[in-house]
Structure formats: C-alpha cells, structure tokens
Scaffold this motif. Sequence first.
Motif, PDB file in Angstrom:
ATOM      1  N   ALA A 114       0.681  -0.988   0.132  1.00  0.00           N
ATOM      2  CA  ALA A 114      -0.140  -0.392  -0.236  1.00  0.00           C
ATOM      3  C   ALA A 114       0.053   0.857   0.433  1.00  0.00           C
ATOM      4  O   ALA A 114       0.638   2.154  -0.283  1.00  0.00           O
ATOM      5  N   ASP A 115       2.059   1.522   0.147  1.00  0.00           N
ATOM      6  CA  ASP A 115       2.726   2.274   0.747  1.00  0.00           C
ATOM      7  C   ASP A 115       4.036   2.615  -0.246  1.00  0.00           C
ATOM      8  O   ASP A 115       4.373   3.024  -0.347  1.00  0.00           O
ATOM      9  N   ARG A 116       3.669   1.609  -0.843  1.00  0.00           N
ATOM     10  CA  ARG A 116       4.535   1.141  -2.172  1.00  0.00           C
ATOM     11  C   ARG A 116       6.608   0.822  -1.962  1.00  0.00           C
ATOM     12  O   ARG A 116       7.285   2.082  -2.238  1.00  0.00           O
ATOM     13  N   ILE A 117       6.919   0.105  -0.818  1.00  0.00           N
ATOM     14  CA  ILE A 117       8.174   0.351  -0.080  1.00  0.00           C
ATOM     15  C   ILE A 117       8.207  -1.273  -0.455  1.00  0.00           C
ATOM     16  O   ILE A 117       7.792  -2.633  -0.291  1.00  0.00           O
ATOM     17  N   SER A 118       9.488  -1.422  -1.432  1.00  0.00           N
ATOM     18  CA  SER A 118       9.659  -3.213  -1.870  1.00  0.00           C
ATOM     19  C   SER A 118      10.349  -3.324  -0.750  1.00  0.00           C
ATOM     20  O   SER A 118      10.773  -2.750   0.303  1.00  0.00           O
ATOM     21  N   VAL A 119      10.578  -4.656  -1.264  1.00  0.00           N
ATOM     22  CA  VAL A 119      11.323  -5.676  -0.315  1.00  0.00           C
ATOM     23  C   VAL A 119      12.935  -5.755  -0.004  1.00  0.00           C
ATOM     24  O   VAL A 119      12.897  -5.077   1.507  1.00  0.00           O
ATOM     25  N   ALA A 120      12.595  -4.832  -0.569  1.00  0.00           N
ATOM     26  CA  ALA A 120      14.583  -4.514  -0.830  1.00  0.00           C
ATOM     27  C   ALA A 120      14.949  -3.179   0.171  1.00  0.00           C
ATOM     28  O   ALA A 120      15.727  -3.200   0.914  1.00  0.00           O
ATOM     29  N   GLY A 121      14.047  -2.572   0.454  1.00  0.00           N
ATOM     30  CA  GLY A 121      13.977  -0.986   0.853  1.00  0.00           C
ATOM     31  C   GLY A 121      13.952  -1.058   1.959  1.00  0.00           C
ATOM     32  O   GLY A 121      14.457  -0.817   3.444  1.00  0.00           O
ATOM     33  N   MET A 122      12.228  -2.664   2.490  1.00  0.00           N
ATOM     34  CA  MET A 122      12.694  -1.718   3.547  1.00  0.00           C
ATOM     35  C   MET A 122      14.000  -2.656   4.817  1.00  0.00           C
ATOM     36  O   MET A 122      13.910  -2.480   5.349  1.00  0.00           O
ATOM     37  N   ALA A 123      14.146  -4.076   3.253  1.00  0.00           N
ATOM     38  CA  ALA A 123      15.231  -4.658   4.357  1.00  0.00           C
ATOM     39  C   ALA A 123      16.031  -3.988   4.429  1.00  0.00           C
ATOM     40  O   ALA A 123      16.614  -4.498   5.578  1.00  0.00           O
ATOM     41  N   ASN A 124      16.164  -3.165   3.681  1.00  0.00           N
ATOM     42  CA  ASN A 124      17.471  -1.642   4.079  1.00  0.00           C
ATOM     43  C   ASN A 124      17.454  -0.866   5.006  1.00  0.00           C
ATOM     44  O   ASN A 124      18.609  -0.544   5.847  1.00  0.00           O
ATOM     45  N   LEU A 125      16.472  -0.370   5.270  1.00  0.00           N
ATOM     46  CA  LEU A 125      15.886   0.147   6.377  1.00  0.00           C
ATOM     47  C   LEU A 125      15.782  -0.443   8.143  1.00  0.00           C
ATOM     48  O   LEU A 125      16.868   0.145   8.895  1.00  0.00           O
ATOM     49  N   LEU A 126      15.585  -1.696   7.626  1.00  0.00           N
ATOM     50  CA  LEU A 126      15.201  -2.098   9.611  1.00  0.00           C
ATOM     51  C   LEU A 126      16.724  -2.547   9.361  1.00  0.00           C
ATOM     52  O   LEU A 126      17.390  -2.332  10.868  1.00  0.00           O
ATOM     53  N   GLN A 127      18.188  -3.002   8.389  1.00  0.00           N
ATOM     54  CA  GLN A 127      19.042  -3.664   8.298  1.00  0.00           C
ATOM     55  C   GLN A 127      19.801  -2.450   9.163  1.00  0.00           C
ATOM     56  O   GLN A 127      20.884  -2.075  10.041  1.00  0.00           O
TER      57      GLN A 127
END
Length: 77
Positions: free
Chosen positions: A23-36
Amino acid sequence: MTHRDLTIAEVLEDPLIRQVMRADRISVAGMANLLQDAALRQQRAEAVGRDAGHDLSVGLKPMARARLRPGTQADLR
C-alpha cells in the motif's frame, strides 16, 4: 506472557506487513535496508552506552514508537 521482537526475516515475511508495504509502495529490498540500518544504529548506540556505563537502548525505544505528525511521511528509501 513474554514478547519478543521479530527478526528482519520475520518482518519481511509477515503478510500484514507485506500488505502495508504494498500500500505504501515500499519494496522488500527497501524495507530490508531500512531495518538493517536501524538495527546497526541500535547496536552502535548500545555499544556506546556500554562504553559509557549506561544503556542507551532505553532511550531508543520511545523513538521507535514515535508517530509521525499528520501530513508528514518518512523517507523509507
């Protein structure tokens, strides 16, 4: 009842979180980078706190729960 934080892999696999990401158009890679990045920052803060003789992670927890003001968006790239 004991609560534990989800691992990064668990967050990325959670169906509800995935739905919000879509819904927020956040990619899995982008979210993974943010969390890491967040995990690394927390580890560094905890290490500094240990070196200084106190636990800085206590101060990070309220920041993790902080909400954005209405009308603002976080940059999750």
